[in-house]
Design a protein around this motif. Structure first.
Motif, short mmCIF file in Angstrom:
data_model
loop_
_atom_site.label_atom_id
_atom_site.label_comp_id
_atom_site.label_asym_id
_atom_site.label_seq_id
_atom_site.Cartn_x
_atom_site.Cartn_y
_atom_site.Cartn_z
N LEU A 528 0.82 -1.21 0.00
CA LEU A 528 0.00 0.00 0.00
C LEU A 528 0.86 1.26 0.00
N GLU A 529 1.94 1.24 0.77
CA GLU A 529 2.83 2.40 0.81
C GLU A 529 3.49 2.61 -0.56
N ALA A 530 3.89 1.52 -1.21
CA ALA A 530 4.51 1.64 -2.52
C ALA A 530 3.53 2.21 -3.54
N ALA A 531 2.27 1.76 -3.51
CA ALA A 531 1.27 2.28 -4.43
C ALA A 531 1.02 3.76 -4.17
N ASP A 532 0.96 4.15 -2.92
CA ASP A 532 0.76 5.55 -2.56
C ASP A 532 1.93 6.41 -3.05
N ARG A 533 3.15 5.86 -2.87
CA ARG A 533 4.33 6.59 -3.34
C ARG A 533 4.30 6.77 -4.86
N ALA A 534 3.90 5.74 -5.56
CA ALA A 534 3.81 5.82 -7.02
C ALA A 534 2.74 6.83 -7.45
N LEU A 535 1.60 6.86 -6.72
CA LEU A 535 0.54 7.81 -7.05
C LEU A 535 1.05 9.25 -6.94
N TYR A 536 1.74 9.55 -5.85
CA TYR A 536 2.21 10.92 -5.69
C TYR A 536 3.34 11.25 -6.67
N ALA A 537 4.05 10.25 -7.11
CA ALA A 537 5.03 10.49 -8.18
C ALA A 537 4.31 10.86 -9.47
N ALA A 538 3.18 10.18 -9.76
CA ALA A 538 2.40 10.50 -10.95
C ALA A 538 1.88 11.94 -10.87
N LYS A 539 1.40 12.36 -9.73
CA LYS A 539 0.91 13.73 -9.59
C LYS A 539 2.05 14.74 -9.69
N HIS A 540 3.20 14.35 -9.13
CA HIS A 540 4.36 15.25 -9.17
C HIS A 540 4.87 15.44 -10.60
N HIS A 541 4.74 14.41 -11.42
CA HIS A 541 5.27 14.47 -12.79
C HIS A 541 4.24 14.96 -13.79
N GLY A 542 3.18 15.59 -13.33
CA GLY A 542 2.27 16.23 -14.28
C GLY A 542 0.84 15.77 -14.22
N ARG A 543 0.52 14.74 -13.44
CA ARG A 543 -0.84 14.21 -13.34
C ARG A 543 -1.28 13.55 -14.66
N ASP A 544 -2.51 13.00 -14.64
CA ASP A 544 -3.11 12.35 -15.82
C ASP A 544 -2.16 11.30 -16.40
N ARG A 545 -1.62 10.42 -15.52
CA ARG A 545 -0.66 9.43 -15.95
C ARG A 545 -0.61 8.30 -14.94
N VAL A 546 0.11 7.24 -15.32
CA VAL A 546 0.30 6.08 -14.45
C VAL A 546 1.79 5.97 -14.13
N GLU A 547 2.12 5.78 -12.88
CA GLU A 547 3.50 5.58 -12.47
C GLU A 547 3.63 4.24 -11.73
N SER A 548 4.78 3.60 -11.91
CA SER A 548 5.07 2.35 -11.19
C SER A 548 5.87 2.65 -9.94
#
Length: 560
Positions: A528-548
């Motif tokens: 869960l922590e890894a998924a949350d970290r990936a989500l905030y990376a997606a928002k940090h890199h511009g939103r409207d995207r998927v990050e691993s």
């Protein structure tokens, strides 16, 4: 009488005042020992012990200075110890208030450093005073306050003011029991602040105000100790509010581990007034006619269901009890969801009585049985609906966060057993606050419902879709590897983002973070922590995207 010696009457008075200081100091030491013994049970016990020991040193040092002649051996050291103790008391007071404001976590290192800087600077000046004599200036056989003394006094009052201000600012948002504890702590500080300020004013008039400054020690020590230990139930209430919906539409009762009531929601207070009218002071479950299975204050089981418990002549309750545990897994209390089933029980009993009567009337027997069966089925349906409501989000109909961790744990268990994979996708609606600001909360709610419907429509029967809170959702994908999960996340993100347009709401975009077992974690918390970290990376890199999770770098900031 020798020249320069104090009159006998003055000596006797000084001795008596010093004796009072010693008695209060010993009381503070005894209370400090009690606090140290209970430091594992109450979050504020450690800072409280430091505050009490500081008061004791302050009193003992002041007592010696009061009783001894100005030139007596050790007076210089006693005066410095007493002055240093005042700084310790101020800092300890701040930590006591901080532990009451939030018993579940320590203040950050940066905040602690800012609080300690003024007192630490004053302590350095005090410790080096034998070399520079700027704290206490030598004047004949005595001393007078120097420039550094006023720096220390300012540091002491500044730290105490920060403690008092922190407590006052926390009161509006605190729960009723924590607010009461804060009031008691701040009330306990008043005697020492008033007496210290009076002593300072006395000192400004070239008189010895030390004894006056210490008059408030005793009341402060007793009141603050009572606040920390007598009201340590606030810790239980804090934990409970983190685990229970604060506005659940039924009676909620929170107790400590001994069964003493510590918090009630409005329906809970109405229930207590009905079951135990006219009672005052601390109530227990026994006062309400309830008892939970415990052994040596440890619950026999963490979940308890009590059906149709009679607590008053005409009052029957259904009770669902859940044991509360703190972050160290220690049992700290119970939270009870209570439903008044008195009307149902009364109807059932009436139907049973009617059935007995109708047994003598063969023509009406069939009708009576049908009515009884209908009532019993209705009762079971209500109970089943209550259980379902506790696991679903009222706005979207999706599972709520109660279901999240068990669902992830089940997916990971299945993956371990089959040597397979499992994935978790965390999604967040981009710029959702702008939607609320531009169109209103009604449209915002419609957007969330549409997004939830889109996610549910695109999920497999074996998937679990959870609304974590606000505009954030989580999908649990059993048996899905990372590559497939990333593709699914993109498809669901696009599908859910377009869904609001179908109901006349503005379309939105979603950011998603993907984490998989065992690549990104082997436990529920890690995945869960890894998924949350990936989500905030997606928002940090511009939103409207998927990050691993594996490729996500921790962003320096988290966008709203």
């Amino acid at each position: 009488m020798a020249a320069g010696a104090a009159p006998p009457g003055e000596v006797d008075m000084r001795t008596a005042l010093a004796a009072v200081d010693v008695l209060v100091a010993l009381t503070c030491v005894a209370l400090a020992i009690t606090a140290l013994r209970r430091r594992t049970a109450a979050p504020g016990a450690g800072p409280l012990a430091a505050l009490l020991l500081g008061l004791a040193v302050w009193g003992l040092g002041g007592a010696y200075v009061t009783a001894a002649d100005a030139g007596a051996p050790g007076v210089f050291l006693a005066r410095h110890l007493a002055e240093g103790a005042t700084l310790v008391v101020a800092v300890a007071l701040w930590f006591v208030v901080a532990s009451v404001v939030d018993p579940t976590r320590r203040p950050s290192r940066a905040v602690r450093t800012l609080v300690l800087i003024p007192a630490g600077t004053a302590l350095v000046l005090l410790a080096t005073d034998p070399w520079h004599h700027r704290y206490f200036e030598l004047v004949g056989d005595g001393v007078r306050p120097g420039p550094a003394y006023w720096v220390g006094t300012a540091a002491c009052y500044l730290t105490a003011a920060l403690a008092i201000a922190g407590g006052l600012l926390a009161m509006p948002s605190a729960g009723p029991f924590r607010r009461r504890q804060l009031r008691v702590v701040l009330l306990g500080v008043v005697p020492t602040v008033v007496s210290s300020t009076a002593g300072l004013m006395w000192a400004l008039s070239d008189s010895d105000g030390g004894q006056l400054a210490r008059l408030g020690f005793g009341p402060t020590a007793v009141i603050v100790t009572v606040a920390v230990f007598r009201h340590e139930m606030v810790r239980v209430a804090t934990v409970a509010r983190e685990q229970v919906f604060e506005h659940l539409a039924q009676a909620v009762v929170v107790t400590d581990h001994t069964g003493r009531l510590v918090d009630l929601n409005p329906d809970g207070r109405a229930l207590v007034a009905r079951v135990a009218p006219g009672t005052h002071g601390d109530l227990t479950l026994g006062d309400l006619g309830l008892a939970l299975p415990t052994g040596d204050l440890e619950p026999v089981e963490d979940d308890v269901l009590l059906r149709e418990v009679r607590v008053a002549p005409d009052v029957f309750l259904d009770v669902r009890a859940r044991a509360l545990r703190d972050p160290r897994a220690r049992h700290v209390g119970w939270v009870l969801l209570v439903r008044d089933v008195s009307d149902e029980v009364r109807r059932v009993r009436q139907l049973r009585d009617s059935t007995l009567e109708l047994l003598t009337r063969t023509t009406d027997l069939s009708i009576a049985n049908q009515r009884l069966n209908a009532e019993l089925v209705s009762s079971e349906q209500v109970r089943a609906q209550l259980s379902d409501d506790l696991q679903h989000d009222a706005l979207t109909g999706l599972h709520n966060r109660r279901v999240l961790e068990p669902a992830v744990e089940a997916a990971l268990d299945a993956a371990r057993e089959a040597h397979g994979r499992a994935s978790v996708v965390a999604l967040d609606v981009d710029h959702f606050k702008d939607v609320n600001d531009a169109h209103g909360h009604a449209v915002g709610d419609a957007v969330l419902r549409a997004v939830a419907a889109g996610l549910a429509a695109g999920a497999r029967p074996s998937d679990t879709v959870v609304r974590v809170g606000g505009e954030e959702f989580v999908l649990v994908l059993p048996g899905i590897d990372h590559v497939t999960a990333r593709r699914r996340a993109h498809e669901l993100r696009v599908l859910a983002g377009a869904a609001p347009a179908a109901v006349g709401a503005p379309g939105v975009t979603l950011s998603a973070g993907v984490a998989s077992y065992p690549d990104d974690g082997t436990t529920t918390a890690e995945v869960l922590e890894a998924a949350d970290r990936a989500l905030y990376a997606a928002k940090h890199h511009g939103r409207d995207r998927v990050e691993s999770a594996a490729a996500a770098a921790d962003p320096q900031t988290r966008p709203a």
